[in-house]
Design a protein around this motif. Structure first.
Motif, PDB file in Angstrom:
ATOM      1  N   ARG A 260       0.848  -1.187   0.000  1.00  0.00           N
ATOM      2  CA  ARG A 260       0.000   0.000   0.000  1.00  0.00           C
ATOM      3  C   ARG A 260       0.884   1.237   0.000  1.00  0.00           C
ATOM      4  NH1 ARG A 260      -3.301  -2.736   3.972  1.00  0.00           N
ATOM      5  NH2 ARG A 260      -5.218  -3.422   2.969  1.00  0.00           N
ATOM      6  N   PRO A 282      -0.902 -12.119  -9.549  1.00  0.00           N
ATOM      7  CA  PRO A 282      -1.307 -12.555  -8.212  1.00  0.00           C
ATOM      8  C   PRO A 282      -0.110 -12.831  -7.292  1.00  0.00           C
ATOM      9  CG  PRO A 282      -2.566 -13.713  -9.881  1.00  0.00           C
ATOM     10  CD  PRO A 282      -1.492 -12.952 -10.604  1.00  0.00           C
ATOM     11  N   GLY A 283      -0.325 -12.581  -6.030  1.00  0.00           N
ATOM     12  CA  GLY A 283       0.640 -12.909  -4.986  1.00  0.00           C
ATOM     13  C   GLY A 283      -0.166 -13.281  -3.762  1.00  0.00           C
ATOM     14  N   VAL A 285      -2.164 -13.001  -0.433  1.00  0.00           N
ATOM     15  CA  VAL A 285      -2.917 -11.915   0.204  1.00  0.00           C
ATOM     16  C   VAL A 285      -2.383 -11.612   1.606  1.00  0.00           C
ATOM     17  CG1 VAL A 285      -5.017 -12.387  -1.101  1.00  0.00           C
ATOM     18  CG2 VAL A 285      -4.716 -13.435   1.138  1.00  0.00           C
ATOM     19  N   LEU A 291      -0.164  -6.589  -1.129  1.00  0.00           N
ATOM     20  CA  LEU A 291      -1.526  -6.086  -0.909  1.00  0.00           C
ATOM     21  C   LEU A 291      -1.872  -4.871  -1.750  1.00  0.00           C
ATOM     22  CD1 LEU A 291      -2.657  -6.331   2.784  1.00  0.00           C
ATOM     23  CD2 LEU A 291      -3.644  -7.347   0.738  1.00  0.00           C
ATOM     24  N   ARG A 298      -9.878  -4.553  -7.055  1.00  0.00           N
ATOM     25  CA  ARG A 298     -11.124  -3.877  -6.681  1.00  0.00           C
ATOM     26  C   ARG A 298     -11.411  -2.677  -7.565  1.00  0.00           C
ATOM     27  NH1 ARG A 298      -9.469  -4.540  -0.426  1.00  0.00           N
ATOM     28  NH2 ARG A 298     -10.130  -6.715  -0.240  1.00  0.00           N
TER      29      ARG A 298
ATOM     30  N   THR B 152      -0.924 -25.864   1.281  1.00  0.00           N
ATOM     31  CA  THR B 152       0.245 -25.297   1.957  1.00  0.00           C
ATOM     32  C   THR B 152      -0.224 -24.583   3.220  1.00  0.00           C
ATOM     33  OG1 THR B 152       0.087 -23.143   0.883  1.00  0.00           O
ATOM     34  CG2 THR B 152       1.294 -24.856  -0.296  1.00  0.00           C
ATOM     35  N   TYR B 154       0.136 -21.503   3.796  1.00  0.00           N
ATOM     36  CA  TYR B 154      -0.513 -20.282   3.315  1.00  0.00           C
ATOM     37  C   TYR B 154      -1.970 -20.545   2.961  1.00  0.00           C
ATOM     38  CZ  TYR B 154      -2.016 -16.715   0.001  1.00  0.00           C
ATOM     39  OH  TYR B 154      -2.740 -15.767  -0.653  1.00  0.00           O
ATOM     40  N   LYS B 157      -4.159 -21.144   6.064  1.00  0.00           N
ATOM     41  CA  LYS B 157      -4.343 -19.909   6.835  1.00  0.00           C
ATOM     42  C   LYS B 157      -5.376 -18.999   6.152  1.00  0.00           C
ATOM     43  CE  LYS B 157      -1.508 -15.794   7.827  1.00  0.00           C
ATOM     44  NZ  LYS B 157      -1.779 -15.386   9.202  1.00  0.00           N
ATOM     45  N   VAL B 158      -5.216 -18.830   4.857  1.00  0.00           N
ATOM     46  CA  VAL B 158      -6.103 -17.941   4.119  1.00  0.00           C
ATOM     47  C   VAL B 158      -7.519 -18.517   4.064  1.00  0.00           C
ATOM     48  CG1 VAL B 158      -6.567 -17.010   1.840  1.00  0.00           C
ATOM     49  CG2 VAL B 158      -4.297 -16.810   2.810  1.00  0.00           C
ATOM     50  N   GLU B 161      -9.161 -17.892   7.409  1.00  0.00           N
ATOM     51  CA  GLU B 161      -9.489 -16.491   7.657  1.00  0.00           C
ATOM     52  C   GLU B 161     -10.632 -16.002   6.768  1.00  0.00           C
ATOM     53  OE1 GLU B 161      -5.289 -14.927   9.467  1.00  0.00           O
ATOM     54  OE2 GLU B 161      -5.786 -14.402   7.408  1.00  0.00           O
ATOM     55  N   VAL B 281      -8.906 -16.939  -4.510  1.00  0.00           N
ATOM     56  CA  VAL B 281      -8.026 -16.191  -3.619  1.00  0.00           C
ATOM     57  C   VAL B 281      -6.629 -16.216  -4.237  1.00  0.00           C
ATOM     58  CG1 VAL B 281      -7.050 -16.027  -1.308  1.00  0.00           C
ATOM     59  CG2 VAL B 281      -9.386 -16.849  -1.628  1.00  0.00           C
ATOM     60  N   PRO B 282      -6.049 -15.047  -4.514  1.00  0.00           N
ATOM     61  CA  PRO B 282      -4.740 -15.027  -5.174  1.00  0.00           C
ATOM     62  C   PRO B 282      -3.675 -15.798  -4.391  1.00  0.00           C
ATOM     63  CG  PRO B 282      -5.680 -12.820  -5.161  1.00  0.00           C
ATOM     64  CD  PRO B 282      -6.571 -13.682  -4.299  1.00  0.00           C
ATOM     65  N   LEU B 305      -9.792 -11.068  -2.187  1.00  0.00           N
ATOM     66  CA  LEU B 305      -8.721 -10.900  -1.200  1.00  0.00           C
ATOM     67  C   LEU B 305      -9.247 -11.183   0.195  1.00  0.00           C
ATOM     68  CD1 LEU B 305      -7.667  -9.409  -3.692  1.00  0.00           C
ATOM     69  CD2 LEU B 305      -6.703  -7.687  -2.162  1.00  0.00           C
ATOM     70  N   ASP B 306     -10.508 -10.901   0.399  1.00  0.00           N
ATOM     71  CA  ASP B 306     -11.112 -11.152   1.706  1.00  0.00           C
ATOM     72  C   ASP B 306     -12.626 -11.284   1.534  1.00  0.00           C
ATOM     73  OD1 ASP B 306     -12.179  -8.582   1.489  1.00  0.00           O
ATOM     74  OD2 ASP B 306     -10.603  -7.697   2.735  1.00  0.00           O
ATOM     75  N   ASP B 309     -14.792  -8.775  -0.452  1.00  0.00           N
ATOM     76  CA  ASP B 309     -14.841  -8.865  -1.913  1.00  0.00           C
ATOM     77  C   ASP B 309     -15.965  -9.787  -2.366  1.00  0.00           C
ATOM     78  OD1 ASP B 309     -12.730  -7.152  -2.236  1.00  0.00           O
ATOM     79  OD2 ASP B 309     -11.221  -8.724  -2.365  1.00  0.00           O
ATOM     80  N   ARG B 327     -15.146  -8.049   7.547  1.00  0.00           N
ATOM     81  CA  ARG B 327     -14.047  -8.131   6.588  1.00  0.00           C
ATOM     82  C   ARG B 327     -13.055  -9.154   7.073  1.00  0.00           C
ATOM     83  NH1 ARG B 327     -14.410  -4.815   2.311  1.00  0.00           N
ATOM     84  NH2 ARG B 327     -12.390  -5.301   1.478  1.00  0.00           N
ATOM     85  N   ALA B 330      -6.820 -11.637   7.864  1.00  0.00           N
ATOM     86  CA  ALA B 330      -5.425 -11.289   7.559  1.00  0.00           C
ATOM     87  C   ALA B 330      -5.274  -9.829   7.169  1.00  0.00           C
ATOM     88  CB  ALA B 330      -4.906 -12.159   6.426  1.00  0.00           C
ATOM     89  N   VAL B 331      -6.082  -9.423   6.204  1.00  0.00           N
ATOM     90  CA  VAL B 331      -5.929  -8.084   5.653  1.00  0.00           C
ATOM     91  C   VAL B 331      -6.247  -7.033   6.702  1.00  0.00           C
ATOM     92  CG1 VAL B 331      -6.809  -6.494   3.936  1.00  0.00           C
ATOM     93  CG2 VAL B 331      -6.430  -8.881   3.334  1.00  0.00           C
ATOM     94  N   ARG B 335      -3.936  -4.367   8.802  1.00  0.00           N
ATOM     95  CA  ARG B 335      -4.234  -2.949   8.657  1.00  0.00           C
ATOM     96  C   ARG B 335      -4.366  -2.313  10.047  1.00  0.00           C
ATOM     97  NH1 ARG B 335      -9.403  -2.797   5.935  1.00  0.00           N
ATOM     98  NH2 ARG B 335      -8.328  -3.593   4.102  1.00  0.00           N
TER      99      ARG B 335
END
Lengths: 397, 397
Positions: A260, A282-283, A285, A291, A298, B152, B154, B157-158, B161, B281-282, B305-306, B309, B327, B330-331, B335
């Motif tokens: 960001r 993509p990477g 999240v 991010l 979006r 994985t 990752y 976890k994603v 969440e 999800v990317p 992403l979350d 979205d 929301r 993770a994101v 934040r």
């Protein structure tokens, strides 16, 4: 040139079309002189053109020798007019010419046929561009690839591979910054359509110095481009101006990795403003360094897994047919390497591709017996798909 | 039930509407009996309903005691008709009822008001569903979250969440498989809208056994659902059938992580066929375990992403307003944690968030002096944003 105090005014000034600008009769040498006049910036030049367009055809052709009084008539302040009078003199022009020669650079102006056509379409096109290298790259369909300077290994790898893929059919534009920019240039510099580095400072000064080898290679095999005249002193305000050229040259901007508030996102925002496409690779999240890029989804950004995903947006504008190398590295290489494998071999290959692993780790994650695993590893080693490294860890070749 | 030899025929059979099916007058107990009759499958039942719809209102209401001859008239083979005659007898019905009670399960049929409305819209809806848990979850807007069993860290976890975020406003549907499915259930099971696990076998049998604790928790706090009657012997053909129910229950399918040819992609393909949304999800394009999912972008999948979205696609169908927790984890957590930090603190926090690191690693990647870095780490430690773990490695809290 580039007087900062003008930046707030640009909304009020209409851009003259190429036809209007040419009709005024202003010689390109005068345009260059104005561009290099202290205190005369992009907006002042735009108002001069508009004055000329209003006055009628030929009105800026050598009108009265371009003395201070003429410049005052065109709306310049007393100080600007005096500076302009000095700058257009033949002696000043000669000094500029020898400066360009010393810096091994040349100049292309908004009035020239060689000026990049897409860049003419933006709301605030540069009047003059300095360059070193292959000017013809400006005529090719271009794609910008940008991202964070604080790139991860993943980001650099993907930027390089997607740039290599893109440069098979499009010229790759970036800003020679550390991280993603440098990786993109590196991937593209040897490919068919090459790469353009747009610099914030002069063309004959490498910034950042870490990228000197790349800078030199792009000067020799690609194109170095800048709006700033030689000897411009770098300051932070020049970078967003440079970014508008990156966005302006390209059909679309690919954001590879950006946190960001990353500066690279300015280029993406400009691209949206210019009605160009934004692509995001993509990477994860959960990665703060991804991010900022991912959030462009979006705003309607398109996902790009490889160069093929970008080409399909411009198929009708790309001259060459996609060769077997046109699709992007990582994906197609993995695909090719897997094509001829049996199911168990493919599983093991993928596990190793994802993470270099020992036999024990592979046995644990695959659930295979050691005997079976051993024969699979042997086969993968003999067909040179993997190699064994110190500590008995297997890597993909 | 679920005779495999029928699977090829489904294209030829029109689905009866709820109104048509009810008008035939077939009692739900008979439908259940047919569903559990050996050799009578989904397509046979569909043809019986179509026969009834053709014959007129009430034509399947206890017609002649449901003897073998009646079933022959409706198009069943001699063998099917005999099996059906046995299965509809009161004694058989009683045996079924006590089997359900023993398995702590209940039944909902296509004819019932409790049947999930979106599932009625697919081309091959199940006639009977067995369940244990909160039936009311079937009435809530649902989102499916699926992915690879070989997930994985990752991916897990994603998935957890995003499922937690989604379950604030939508019920999360998945298949209780290892990897992504399990992570999604885990994230959603305690949230407001809960989770539904659709099983390939019977409701009272946990598969895979590794997920027994989760299976029990979903049975108590969420909903276990299956088309297979109790005591069905699991076979591979049941899993795609189960996947159609996952896709059919949900407004959209979120694919978190899936290699090419992963079974989870069957659910995504079914969702496309049912005109439902697919979200991805990317993940990293270099990860073979992400590629299968990422390639759905090429079929028009939306990046997610979350949970926010996803909500925005269904805003008008979701009853509750998004709370602060709606929301995704993770994101928004990253934040929030970063909001009050200074610039250097934020940089260090992000570096640690991305990868647990030692002081030396942080000094190298941030370029800060040890003194400055030390004071930043102290501050982050004291405000409980990070912690020091054995080996002097810093982790984000």
């Amino acid at each position: 040139m580039l007087d900062n105090q003008e930046s707030g005014k640009k909304e009020n000034v209409r851009v003259v079309s190429l036809a209007e600008a040419r009709e005024t009769g202003m010689p390109r040498e005068i345009l260059i002189a104005l561009h290099e006049t202290d205190g005369v910036g992009r907006v002042t030049i735009a108002t001069i053109f508009l004055y000329g367009a209003m006055k009628g055809p030929g009105s800026l052709r050598h009108s009265g020798g371009y003395l201070a009084g003429d410049w005052r008539d065109m709306g310049l302040s007393a100080r600007q007019a005096l500076a302009a009078e000095k700058s257009v003199r033949p002696a000043a022009a000669e000094r500029r010419e020898s400066r360009y020669a010393a810096g091994r650079m040349d100049v292309v102006t908004y009035l020239d046929d060689e000026y990049p056509p897409l860049l003419r379409e933006i709301s605030d096109p540069p009047w003059v561009l300095y360059y070193r290298g292959r000017l013809e790259l400006l005529k090719r369909p271009a794609i910008a690839i940008v991202g964070t300077r604080l790139a991860t290994g993943y980001g650099r790898k993907v930027a390089e591979e997607i740039a290599e893929g893109c440069a098979g059919r499009m010229t790759v534009v970036s800003g020679l910054a550390k991280g993603i920019d440098a990786a993109a240039h590196r991937g593209a510099v040897s490919a068919a359509c090459g790469t353009i580095a747009v610099l914030a400072g002069g063309v004959d000064r490498c910034y950042p110095p870490e990228n000197f080898a790349l800078y030199r290679e792009i000067g020799a095999r690609g194109l170095l481009l800048a709006e700033s005249p030689p000897d411009t002193i770098l300051h932070p305000g020049l970078f967003p101006l440079r970014n508008r050229i990156i966005a302006g040259l390209a059909l679309g901007v690919v954001v590879v990795e950006a946190a960001r508030r990353s500066g690279a996102l300015i280029t993406a925002d400009l691209a949206i403003g210019y009605n160009r496409d934004v692509f995001v690779v993509p990477g994860q999240v959960t990665s703060p360094r991804s991010l900022g890029a991912l959030e462009y989804f979006r705003k309607g950004a398109h996902p790009a897994l490889d160069a093929g995903d970008i080409f399909q947006y411009y198929e009708y504008r790309l001259p060459e047919l996609p060769g077997p190398k046109a699709r992007n590295g990582a994906v197609s290489r993995a695909r090719d390497a897997e094509e001829e494998l049996g199911e168990d071999e493919r599983l093991i290959y993928r596990l190793i591709l994802e993470r270099p692993s020992s036999v024990d780790e592979l046995a644990a994650s695959s659930g295979m017996t050691f005997g079976h695993l051993h024969s699979i590893l042997l086969n993968l080693l003999m067909t040179r798909r993997i190699e064994q490294q110190p500590g008995s860890v297997y890597h993909v070749l």
